[in-house]
Design an enzyme around this catalytic site. Sequence first.
Site, mmCIF file in Angstrom:
data_model
loop_
_atom_site.group_PDB
_atom_site.id
_atom_site.type_symbol
_atom_site.label_atom_id
_atom_site.label_comp_id
_atom_site.label_asym_id
_atom_site.label_seq_id
_atom_site.Cartn_x
_atom_site.Cartn_y
_atom_site.Cartn_z
ATOM 1 N N GLY A 24 0.790 -1.216 0.000
ATOM 2 C CA GLY A 24 0.000 0.000 0.000
ATOM 3 C C GLY A 24 0.823 1.268 0.000
ATOM 4 O O GLY A 24 0.546 2.208 -0.737
ATOM 5 N N ASP A 26 3.664 1.818 -1.150
ATOM 6 C CA ASP A 26 4.383 2.035 -2.407
ATOM 7 C C ASP A 26 3.464 2.512 -3.527
ATOM 8 O O ASP A 26 3.795 3.450 -4.266
ATOM 9 C CB ASP A 26 5.055 0.728 -2.859
ATOM 10 N N THR A 27 2.338 1.855 -3.695
ATOM 11 C CA THR A 27 1.595 2.022 -4.958
ATOM 12 C C THR A 27 0.101 2.280 -4.805
ATOM 13 O O THR A 27 -0.594 2.419 -5.823
ATOM 14 C CB THR A 27 1.773 0.768 -5.839
ATOM 15 N N ARG A 28 -0.444 2.297 -3.561
ATOM 16 C CA ARG A 28 -1.895 2.437 -3.434
ATOM 17 C C ARG A 28 -2.402 3.705 -4.119
ATOM 18 O O ARG A 28 -3.411 3.695 -4.838
ATOM 19 C CB ARG A 28 -2.302 2.453 -1.962
ATOM 20 N N GLY A 56 -2.818 -6.092 11.359
ATOM 21 C CA GLY A 56 -1.571 -6.709 11.748
ATOM 22 C C GLY A 56 -0.922 -7.405 10.576
ATOM 23 O O GLY A 56 -0.996 -6.965 9.434
ATOM 24 N N GLU A 90 -0.023 -12.748 2.626
ATOM 25 C CA GLU A 90 -1.119 -12.799 1.650
ATOM 26 C C GLU A 90 -0.677 -13.517 0.388
ATOM 27 O O GLU A 90 -1.429 -14.327 -0.184
ATOM 28 C CB GLU A 90 -1.569 -11.376 1.333
#
Length: 1082
Positions: A24, A26-28, A56, A90
Amino acid sequence: MRSSSSSSSFCYRFTYDVFLNFRGKDTRHGFTGNLYKALCDSGIRTFIDDQHLSKGDQVTSALENAIRESRIFIVVLSENYASSSFCLNELDYILRFIKHKGRLVLPVFYGVYPSDVRHHTGSFGEALAHHEKKFNSYYNMEKLETWKMALHHVANLSGYHFEHGEGYEYEFIQRIVEFVSSKINYAPLHVADYPVGLESKVLKVMSLLDVGSDDVVHMVGIHGIGGVGKTTLGAAVYNLIADHFEALCFLENVRDTSNKQGLQHLQCNLLSETVGEIKLTSVKQGISIIQHRLQQKKILLILDDVDTQEQLQTLAGRPHWFGLGSRVIITTRDKQLLACHGVKRTYEVNELNEKDALELLTWKAFKLEKVDPCYKDVLNQAVSYASGVPLALEVIGSNLYGGNIEQWQSTLDRYKRIPNKDIQEILKVSYDSLEEDEQSVFVDIACCFKIYDLAEMEDILRAHHGHCMKHHIRVLVEKSLVKISLDGNVTLHDLIEDMGREIVRKESPKEPGKRSRLWLLEDIVQVLEENKGTSQIEIICMDFPLYEEVEIEWDGYAFKKMKNLRTLIIRKGHFSKGPKHLPNSLRVMEWWGYPSQNLPYDFHPKQLSIFKLPCCEYTSLKLADFLRKKFVNMTSLNFDECQYLKQIPDVSCLTHLEKLSFRWCPKLFALHYSVGFLEKLKLLNAEGCSMLKSFPPIKLISLEQLKLRYCHSLNNFPEILGNMENIKELDLRGTPVKKFPLSFQNLTRLRKLHLCLRVQAMKNGCVGIPLSSICMMPELVDITASRSEGELFGEVDDGVEKVSSTLSTNVQYLQLRCCNLTDEFFTIVLPWFANMKNLDLSGNNFTVIPECMKECHFLTNLNLNFCERLREIRGIPPNLKYFSAIDCLSLTSSCRSMLLKQELHEAGSTFFYLPGAKIPEWFEFQRLELPISFWFRNKLPAVTICLALERVCKYCPSRGDKCRLLVIPSTLRLMSPIVIINGKEHLFDSWEMINDCTCVFDLRETKLRNDLDEELLDNEWNHAEVTCRYTSFGQTFIKSGIHVLKQENSMGVIRFTDPCRKRNLDDEFNSFKSLNQQLLKK
């Protein structure tokens, strides 16, 4: 109890098309945010976490659900990606979840090198080292190893690499969006409402398929008893692996379709689904074309319900018929059939175990996962009687739906009187639960109308029973007794079909003449030849397989006793004489090749609704006599292919007629004016009536289809009296209509118009298609015409010409091939078509393309092939991308040079064919032969390719010692350009070229037959060769050239000499140096 969602992925009912995994911080708010918007704008359902779902380091249950419900995963690997333990967790969860599930993972290397991700160097190495310092337990170190493995795995997948400064980010995003769109743009097959017990079976079949191996072709057989779920399993596997193939084809009900419509029909379906519609003349030709057209394609083919060796030999004879990586799945009841065909990879589908059977029955009977425990006993009883057959469970569950325990027990008590193995009788309990009308409709379908088109069957049954069928058919579908296939045919499972037929057989086991329906050939022949008919017979359907022929020797009185016969369908068979009697109870009569010129004198069927006598010897006089009986209930009248029919008589008495067809009647020349005033008529089919000279005025407000193709003598289009808003397409190919009335514009909803053969026009818009009429047809977007003698639209006077400056048609596709167009076309007719995007003027007689072509701002495709008189092109549409002028030999050299100017092609995306074999000077790298090679990094560069085909002149001896030039005529040849990337071929779609022709095209805009990006090396030099495969007639010399589009490339990303050669020499030198040092040490 498990939720049925455990297998929902096999149905492709995904909540999300794409799941985005990214860092997030970096690129969101940059790349990923823009990618998310682009995907959503393209209608692609995309999941992006909203910062509330991630808590978390762990993947929450909400995210797990989103992952399970997603089809494609895009992993955005950015500089600080690996510093996030949440991203790594993830990613690990995604890769573990997709294993054996056929889902796609697409890595995007955003500002990072794939080698850094793969080998854990650079920022990825630093982040992993930082994680390692924090970890102090065995569990954490094990997690670190799983992260490393996940990164290594995702870096080895084919994906996209973006480096800042090497291209526009929005173009890079668009390529990703287009790729995703290509993967989701097909309709998944319906698998099952409740796909219980499928997962383990699918995984076993997947292991046999070995989809990842693209160097082989596998055939896999799925076999088992009827109703056990072979087709369902095949559909589930199809949905899971479909994204991995270039072309897909699921041929349902091969057994029934081959019997009813023949193997040639199945071959046509296979080719239509995989390469496009192809007309076949024989099964042998079909075999040859399938082998030729599919041997370079990676396809997924499923042959459902095969029962003969001939079907397999015709549709999938050998693995080498198909391209490498292809998979063929065959479902059948006959295991031996697979062995005979050499299919060694097989899987037997067994009945459901007790647990899965209980789950399926529960879902079907209650529509819930959990039910009142008091139903446990009756549920278990029902499961035991169904014997694990999914079809039986579905039907039983539907039958018991909504009942209380007492009703359940009563039904199950009836089951107890039926042997457990007798599935037909179990299914009959569902039949008994139907209303009487529904039972009749079901038995009609089971005995006579399986595989019929739904609309045709509804018409027949509506006429037979006298009321609408839609409700009854819906009930049968809900009860799982019949199904509607994807192509709109009515079908039912073999067990259910047998059950319905057995009900009728038991009406009179030994005397067919005392049954209500007759469909078996031997029964029909016996009843007709031996005059054993009775008043019990309601339907006779003589529609046996194509390969069976039969002669019926009878006296013509067999129908005398059939006083309740309502439907008589005879599509096959040769009768020794015509009938002497036909029952007046008939409501449907269809008799192909009716064996007489007369109907029985006492035949007065007042309720007759559908009357079809195709291929009969009926005359116009006999038809007129018959229609005088005033059939007020008739809705369909068909006299197709009747060779003695010369006129269609007065049909004004048929006030309820909806379908009138007399196609391919070779002597028909006139229609009674009443044909044009049938208010309820929806279909009027006169196709192929070559002697039909005139058509009466028509005021058919309900008409949806007007078929007038190949009416070779029809010169005038009928007058349209009032608006006719239901016709969308009008096909007049092969019909030489010379005059279109002004009332033609009353076809206000017409979208497509096809014309062909001597479409002649005269002056002032009085003859031909009035341009003003076309302007009054706002939905008309496609006009196609060819082989015209004279002018198609004709000249117009000054007044009309002024109107064209303010009015314009909405036509976007205009094809006027060989229409004898002259230079006047561009000044008089073209202004009326200012909105067109595609213009095809091949084979016409004009000499100049004037400057007014510059005003065609929407035109992107222009085809001028074989315009032999064309000399000059003075105006080029500003947005032209595709241009072809094959064999325009009169075109001046200055015009050819203008069309090859660099500024025309520098923006890219062009595709030009021109006469003359010439490589322009602005192509930096040229060769006098093929292949032509270059090297590039990361992605296929923006380059324009030029191919010039030059005829090799031959000389032959003549008198004296001199040689004379041997002229070789121009010859069309099929070109198949090939790009070889790192040693692997990638085929483009083929196109036609001719001797002495130049083709200039943007390599990126040419349609590839497979995914080129899969072969690209990350952050390394890729070697590309461009060559051609073509059919040759005589000798041809092919020159080639490459131009690098400066606006989109830097010369640093492309080389025309091997950049690895120096590096290889350095490596050899270093190796030699090292060895030398070792020798010195000795």
